[in-house]
Design an enzyme around this catalytic site. Structure first.
Site, short mmCIF file in Angstrom:
data_model
loop_
_atom_site.label_atom_id
_atom_site.label_comp_id
_atom_site.label_asym_id
_atom_site.label_seq_id
_atom_site.Cartn_x
_atom_site.Cartn_y
_atom_site.Cartn_z
N ASP A 292 0.79 -1.25 0.00
CA ASP A 292 0.00 0.00 0.00
C ASP A 292 0.81 1.29 0.00
O ASP A 292 0.45 2.26 0.69
CB ASP A 292 -0.95 0.01 1.20
CG ASP A 292 -1.96 -1.12 1.17
OD1 ASP A 292 -1.93 -1.93 0.23
OD2 ASP A 292 -2.78 -1.21 2.12
N LYS B 290 -6.61 -4.91 -3.18
CA LYS B 290 -7.24 -5.59 -2.04
C LYS B 290 -8.30 -4.69 -1.41
O LYS B 290 -8.05 -3.50 -1.19
CB LYS B 290 -6.18 -5.98 -1.01
CG LYS B 290 -5.40 -4.83 -0.40
CD LYS B 290 -4.25 -5.37 0.44
CE LYS B 290 -3.51 -4.31 1.20
NZ LYS B 290 -4.27 -3.58 2.20
N CYS C 93 -2.20 -2.50 7.73
CA CYS C 93 -2.16 -3.42 6.59
C CYS C 93 -0.93 -4.31 6.57
O CYS C 93 -1.00 -5.47 6.12
CB CYS C 93 -2.30 -2.63 5.29
SG CYS C 93 -3.97 -1.94 5.13
C1 C5J Z 1 -3.19 0.68 5.50
C2 C5J Z 1 -4.91 1.91 6.65
N1 C5J Z 1 -2.67 0.48 4.28
N2 C5J Z 1 -4.10 2.27 7.64
N3 C5J Z 1 -4.42 1.25 5.57
O1 C5J Z 1 -2.57 0.39 6.49
O2 C5J Z 1 -6.08 2.17 6.71
#
Ligand code: C5J
Length: 235
Positions: free
Chosen positions: A25, A130, A163
């Site tokens: 991400d 995802k 994540c």
């Molecule tokens: C991720 C989030 N990528 N913190 N998303 O950690 O909402």
């Protein structure tokens, strides 16, 4: 031929042909000053410190022929895969699917949903879209890894406690060994980053290993079998 890299709680032993670099991400909306994360009042500098270590690691991995996979958190434009609970939780005025500073928030195809230019995927590097926090939930990641014979993951990205952590837990339950690189992961909350990493390596590595990018870059640049043997424990 195995390679070795210093890590905690003990040396991480890996096979280059069976390891993948999984970058979680690293999206514009989380990392860029004009993105959704910044709009919510977060200090994106806490995440941006991971960009250069990830860039160096990805470059080294590409040179060494390591398999790299990128993930993006986000939803279909019609939001059919967005659980109402996820959309409504927090009672924020602006939420997933709404117009944000870089297009609709966490919606696939929008500028903010895409990966930052510094780490942009190249041909042969799958991008996993995802809908959840974990990269295995409702994706074909497990199938892709199994078809390549991958059994070990080097996990980096953001955010550490959300994540990255969820993905490491999912991977652990599926039988993968995970090495998480602390300088290549980041959180808007430094204490969560720190505790998240401690949780991974606690109890002799209950979820996996924690290390740093520099020794791994050194390990993958060398012929297999020589690196980090000073304190190597192999099982
Ligand atoms: C991720 C989030 N990528 N913190 N998303 O950690 O909402």
């Amino acid at each position: 031929m195995p390679s070795f890299v210093d890590a905690e709680p003990y040396v991480f032993t890996f096979e280059r042909t069976r390891v993948a670099l999984l970058i979680i991400d690293m999206q514009r909306d989380f990392l860029e000053p004009g993105g959704f994360g910044a709009m919510l009042g977060n200090d994106v500098a806490l995440l941006r410190r991971t960009v250069e270590p990830n860039r160096q690691l990805l470059a080294a991995g590409r040179s060494a022929g390591l398999f790299a996979i990128h993930t993006r958190e986000g939803h279909r434009p019609d939001l059919a895969d967005l659980p109402p609970a996820k959309r409504l939780r927090g009672h924020n005025a602006t939420t997933i699917g709404d117009p944000g500073p870089m297009g609709r928030i966490l919606v696939r195809g929008e500028p903010g949903h895409d990966i930052i230019s510094e780490l942009y995927p190249i041909a042969g590097e799958p991008v996993i879209d995802k809908p959840g926090k974990g990269a295995f939930f409702a994706t074909d990641l497990d199938a892709i890894l199994r078809h390549r014979g991958v059994r070990q993951l080097v996990v980096t990205g953001v955010t550490t406690e959300v994540c990255v952590h969820t993905t490491v837990r999912e991977a652990n339950d599926r039988g993968y060994d995970c090495l998480v690189l602390e300088d290549c992961c980041g959180s808007y909350f430094p204490e969560f980053h720190s505790v998240g990493l401690r949780m991974i390596k606690a109890q002799s590595g209950i979820f996996g290993w924690v290390g740093k990018s520099a020794p791994l870059i050194e390990a993958i640049a060398e012929p297999a079998g020589r690196i980090g043997m000073s304190s190597a424990i192999t099982f």
